[in-house]
Design a protein around this motif. Sequence first.
Motif, PDB file in Angstrom:
ATOM      1  N   ALA A 114       0.833  -1.210   0.000  1.00 28.31           N
ATOM      2  CA  ALA A 114       0.000   0.000   0.000  1.00 28.31           C
ATOM      3  C   ALA A 114       0.865   1.257   0.000  1.00 28.31           C
ATOM      4  CB  ALA A 114      -0.928   0.005   1.203  1.00 28.31           C
ATOM      5  N   ALA A 115       2.005   1.210   0.667  1.00 25.97           N
ATOM      6  CA  ALA A 115       2.901   2.372   0.692  1.00 25.97           C
ATOM      7  C   ALA A 115       3.467   2.637  -0.705  1.00 25.97           C
ATOM      8  CB  ALA A 115       4.031   2.140   1.685  1.00 25.97           C
ATOM      9  N   ILE A 116       3.784   1.575  -1.434  1.00 24.27           N
ATOM     10  CA  ILE A 116       4.286   1.731  -2.804  1.00 24.27           C
ATOM     11  C   ILE A 116       3.166   2.257  -3.701  1.00 24.27           C
ATOM     12  CG2 ILE A 116       5.257   0.528  -4.800  1.00 24.27           C
ATOM     13  CD1 ILE A 116       6.494  -1.486  -2.817  1.00 24.27           C
ATOM     14  N   THR A 117       1.955   1.711  -3.529  1.00 17.14           N
ATOM     15  CA  THR A 117       0.806   2.172  -4.310  1.00 17.14           C
ATOM     16  C   THR A 117       0.585   3.669  -4.114  1.00 17.14           C
ATOM     17  OG1 THR A 117      -0.288   0.011  -4.103  1.00 17.14           O
ATOM     18  CG2 THR A 117      -1.674   1.896  -4.693  1.00 17.14           C
ATOM     19  N   GLU A 118       0.620   4.116  -2.872  1.00 14.94           N
ATOM     20  CA  GLU A 118       0.397   5.527  -2.570  1.00 14.94           C
ATOM     21  C   GLU A 118       1.432   6.413  -3.254  1.00 14.94           C
ATOM     22  OE1 GLU A 118      -1.185   9.035  -0.775  1.00 14.94           O
ATOM     23  OE2 GLU A 118      -2.017   7.038  -1.159  1.00 14.94           O
ATOM     24  N   ARG A 119       2.683   6.007  -3.195  1.00  8.66           N
ATOM     25  CA  ARG A 119       3.743   6.807  -3.827  1.00  8.66           C
ATOM     26  C   ARG A 119       3.586   6.827  -5.350  1.00  8.66           C
ATOM     27  NH1 ARG A 119       9.611   5.489  -2.265  1.00  8.66           N
ATOM     28  NH2 ARG A 119       9.877   7.521  -3.285  1.00  8.66           N
ATOM     29  N   MET A 121       0.744   6.511  -7.005  1.00  6.06           N
ATOM     30  CA  MET A 121      -0.429   7.319  -7.340  1.00  6.06           C
ATOM     31  C   MET A 121      -0.159   8.811  -7.167  1.00  6.06           C
ATOM     32  SD  MET A 121      -2.681   5.328  -8.557  1.00  6.06           S
ATOM     33  CE  MET A 121      -1.243   4.522  -9.264  1.00  6.06           C
ATOM     34  N   ARG A 122       0.782   9.144  -6.296  1.00  2.57           N
ATOM     35  CA  ARG A 122       1.170  10.545  -6.131  1.00  2.57           C
ATOM     36  C   ARG A 122       2.158  10.994  -7.209  1.00  2.57           C
ATOM     37  NH1 ARG A 122       0.258  13.462  -1.584  1.00  2.57           N
ATOM     38  NH2 ARG A 122      -0.963  12.457   0.043  1.00  2.57           N
ATOM     39  N   GLY A 123       2.643  10.047  -7.998  1.00  3.62           N
ATOM     40  CA  GLY A 123       3.602  10.383  -9.044  1.00  3.62           C
ATOM     41  C   GLY A 123       5.031  10.415  -8.564  1.00  3.62           C
ATOM     42  N   GLU A 124       5.274   9.887  -7.361  1.00  3.60           N
ATOM     43  CA  GLU A 124       6.625   9.869  -6.809  1.00  3.60           C
ATOM     44  C   GLU A 124       7.439   8.692  -7.339  1.00  3.60           C
ATOM     45  OE1 GLU A 124       6.048   9.823  -2.608  1.00  3.60           O
ATOM     46  OE2 GLU A 124       4.943  11.713  -2.592  1.00  3.60           O
ATOM     47  N   LEU A 125       6.764   7.680  -7.877  1.00  3.28           N
ATOM     48  CA  LEU A 125       7.417   6.514  -8.473  1.00  3.28           C
ATOM     49  C   LEU A 125       6.857   6.306  -9.874  1.00  3.28           C
ATOM     50  CD1 LEU A 125       7.125   3.948  -5.509  1.00  3.28           C
ATOM     51  CD2 LEU A 125       9.164   5.266  -6.139  1.00  3.28           C
ATOM     52  N   GLU A 126       7.682   5.806 -10.786  1.00  4.65           N
ATOM     53  CA  GLU A 126       7.190   5.447 -12.109  1.00  4.65           C
ATOM     54  C   GLU A 126       6.222   4.279 -11.967  1.00  4.65           C
ATOM     55  OE1 GLU A 126       7.567   6.768 -15.131  1.00  4.65           O
ATOM     56  OE2 GLU A 126       8.639   8.438 -14.196  1.00  4.65           O
ATOM     57  N   PHE A 127       5.092   4.366 -12.651  1.00  8.31           N
ATOM     58  CA  PHE A 127       4.026   3.388 -12.442  1.00  8.31           C
ATOM     59  C   PHE A 127       4.440   1.969 -12.818  1.00  8.31           C
ATOM     60  CE2 PHE A 127       0.353   0.952 -13.910  1.00  8.31           C
ATOM     61  CZ  PHE A 127      -0.424   0.991 -12.753  1.00  8.31           C
ATOM     62  N   GLU A 128       5.055   1.793 -13.987  1.00  6.26           N
ATOM     63  CA  GLU A 128       5.330   0.446 -14.484  1.00  6.26           C
ATOM     64  C   GLU A 128       6.250  -0.353 -13.567  1.00  6.26           C
ATOM     65  OE1 GLU A 128       5.166   3.168 -16.227  1.00  6.26           O
ATOM     66  OE2 GLU A 128       3.789   2.821 -17.902  1.00  6.26           O
ATOM     67  N   VAL A 244     -12.268  10.501 -15.669  1.00  7.24           N
ATOM     68  CA  VAL A 244     -12.234  10.642 -14.221  1.00  7.24           C
ATOM     69  C   VAL A 244     -11.244   9.647 -13.624  1.00  7.24           C
ATOM     70  CG1 VAL A 244     -14.231   9.092 -13.929  1.00  7.24           C
ATOM     71  CG2 VAL A 244     -13.611  10.687 -12.103  1.00  7.24           C
ATOM     72  N   GLY A 245     -10.475  10.135 -12.659  1.00  9.88           N
ATOM     73  CA  GLY A 245      -9.504   9.291 -11.977  1.00  9.88           C
ATOM     74  C   GLY A 245      -8.955   9.998 -10.762  1.00  9.88           C
ATOM     75  N   ASP A 246      -8.050   9.313 -10.063  1.00  7.24           N
ATOM     76  CA  ASP A 246      -7.532   9.877  -8.815  1.00  7.24           C
ATOM     77  C   ASP A 246      -6.024   9.927  -8.733  1.00  7.24           C
ATOM     78  OD1 ASP A 246      -6.711   7.422  -6.507  1.00  7.24           O
ATOM     79  OD2 ASP A 246      -7.458   6.913  -8.484  1.00  7.24           O
ATOM     80  N   GLY A 247      -5.319   9.158  -9.579  1.00  6.50           N
ATOM     81  CA  GLY A 247      -3.880   9.037  -9.407  1.00  6.50           C
ATOM     82  C   GLY A 247      -3.071   9.567 -10.567  1.00  6.50           C
ATOM     83  N   ALA A 248      -1.756   9.578 -10.380  1.00  3.38           N
ATOM     84  CA  ALA A 248      -0.851  10.140 -11.383  1.00  3.38           C
ATOM     85  C   ALA A 248      -0.960   9.432 -12.727  1.00  3.38           C
ATOM     86  CB  ALA A 248       0.592  10.080 -10.869  1.00  3.38           C
ATOM     87  N   ASN A 249      -1.281   8.135 -12.718  1.00  3.96           N
ATOM     88  CA  ASN A 249      -1.388   7.438 -14.005  1.00  3.96           C
ATOM     89  C   ASN A 249      -2.677   7.783 -14.757  1.00  3.96           C
ATOM     90  OD1 ASN A 249      -2.972   5.956 -12.165  1.00  3.96           O
ATOM     91  ND2 ASN A 249      -2.696   4.062 -13.318  1.00  3.96           N
ATOM     92  N   ASP A 250      -3.521   8.611 -14.151  1.00  3.18           N
ATOM     93  CA  ASP A 250      -4.719   9.110 -14.836  1.00  3.18           C
ATOM     94  C   ASP A 250      -4.508  10.492 -15.445  1.00  3.18           C
ATOM     95  OD1 ASP A 250      -6.365   6.870 -14.009  1.00  3.18           O
ATOM     96  OD2 ASP A 250      -6.388   7.756 -12.008  1.00  3.18           O
ATOM     97  N   LEU A 251      -3.375  11.108 -15.155  1.00  3.33           N
ATOM     98  CA  LEU A 251      -3.175  12.501 -15.547  1.00  3.33           C
ATOM     99  C   LEU A 251      -3.291  12.736 -17.043  1.00  3.33           C
ATOM    100  CD1 LEU A 251      -0.341  13.932 -13.259  1.00  3.33           C
ATOM    101  CD2 LEU A 251      -2.550  14.986 -13.750  1.00  3.33           C
ATOM    102  N   ALA A 252      -2.687  11.883 -17.844  1.00  8.43           N
ATOM    103  CA  ALA A 252      -2.666  12.133 -19.288  1.00  8.43           C
ATOM    104  C   ALA A 252      -4.068  12.100 -19.879  1.00  8.43           C
ATOM    105  CB  ALA A 252      -1.762  11.116 -19.987  1.00  8.43           C
TER     106      ALA A 252
END
Length: 299
Positions: A114-119, A121-128, A244-252
């Motif tokens: 969950a800690a990795i997921t949060e980071r 989704m905040r865009g602090e880590l590359e998603f892939e 609609v989305g909530d995390g960094a991978n939804d930004l584009a």
Amino acid sequence: MSLVATLVANPSRPVLDETLVARALHVLPVGAAAADWLAAGIACDLAVDGDPAHAGAFDAALRQVLADAPVDVLVQKREGRRKRLLIADMDSTMIGQECIDELAAAVGKKDVIAAITERAMRGELEFEPALRERAAMLAGLGEEVIGEVLKSQITLTPGARELVGTMRAHGAYCALVSGGFTAFTSQIAAQLGFHENRANTLGIAEGRLTGKVGEPILGREAKRQRLEELLVEKGIEAEASVAVGDGANDLAMIERAGLGVAYRAKPAVAAAADARVDHGDLTALLYFQGYRAGEFAAG
């Protein structure tokens, strides 16, 4: 009146009243019309006579004057507000959970994953790479756990059925695109009535998760790409789409859509979106499009 300001409260807390409307009208241009109620206590439209270029400034003024009230705000052009395409994230958007975090609980690693997921989704880590790392921690988990999680731990976000059902009933195409897994999106999409779902594939062999994810991984750019493809396939202009989305991978996809909505989103996503839903449920997206509560379909 070329612009419309929409005020939306949570249906479970219908606090929108004439006092709040009066505060809103006070910061809008002279000539802004009295409230057109879409749902008593929950949502209303205010017609605004102003240059569309000033919509952002009006939006900011409304947010400031209503900052102490649990009310979401959107100022936009009146023309074209009803959309013909919905593209939505799943985890923490159409459902209340992050599926990979719930799977992690079964192997005693929920806090770590969950800690990795949060980071991510905040865009602090590359998603892939973050997804590959988390999936690897699930290696050996029995595939039956997926069904157990779906049955006992996953909840639909309030307003999700109404959002999809209403847009479908009015001719919109609805697509669920997730950085999660098809084992979950296929079920959630069916429950909610989406026309299609796209997500990643969990590796499974002999009834157990392998810890691998099918390549290429569906992340930020893949979500945007699917939106682009759907616009062409359906003959729809970008202005006629809502994402609609909530995390960094939804930004584009949020930035590309005609109306990009951040739902209970991470700060960077909320800052980039056209609209943000911090208080209401997913029916806020319908009110933003000018639907009245009496027009809602349950799906």
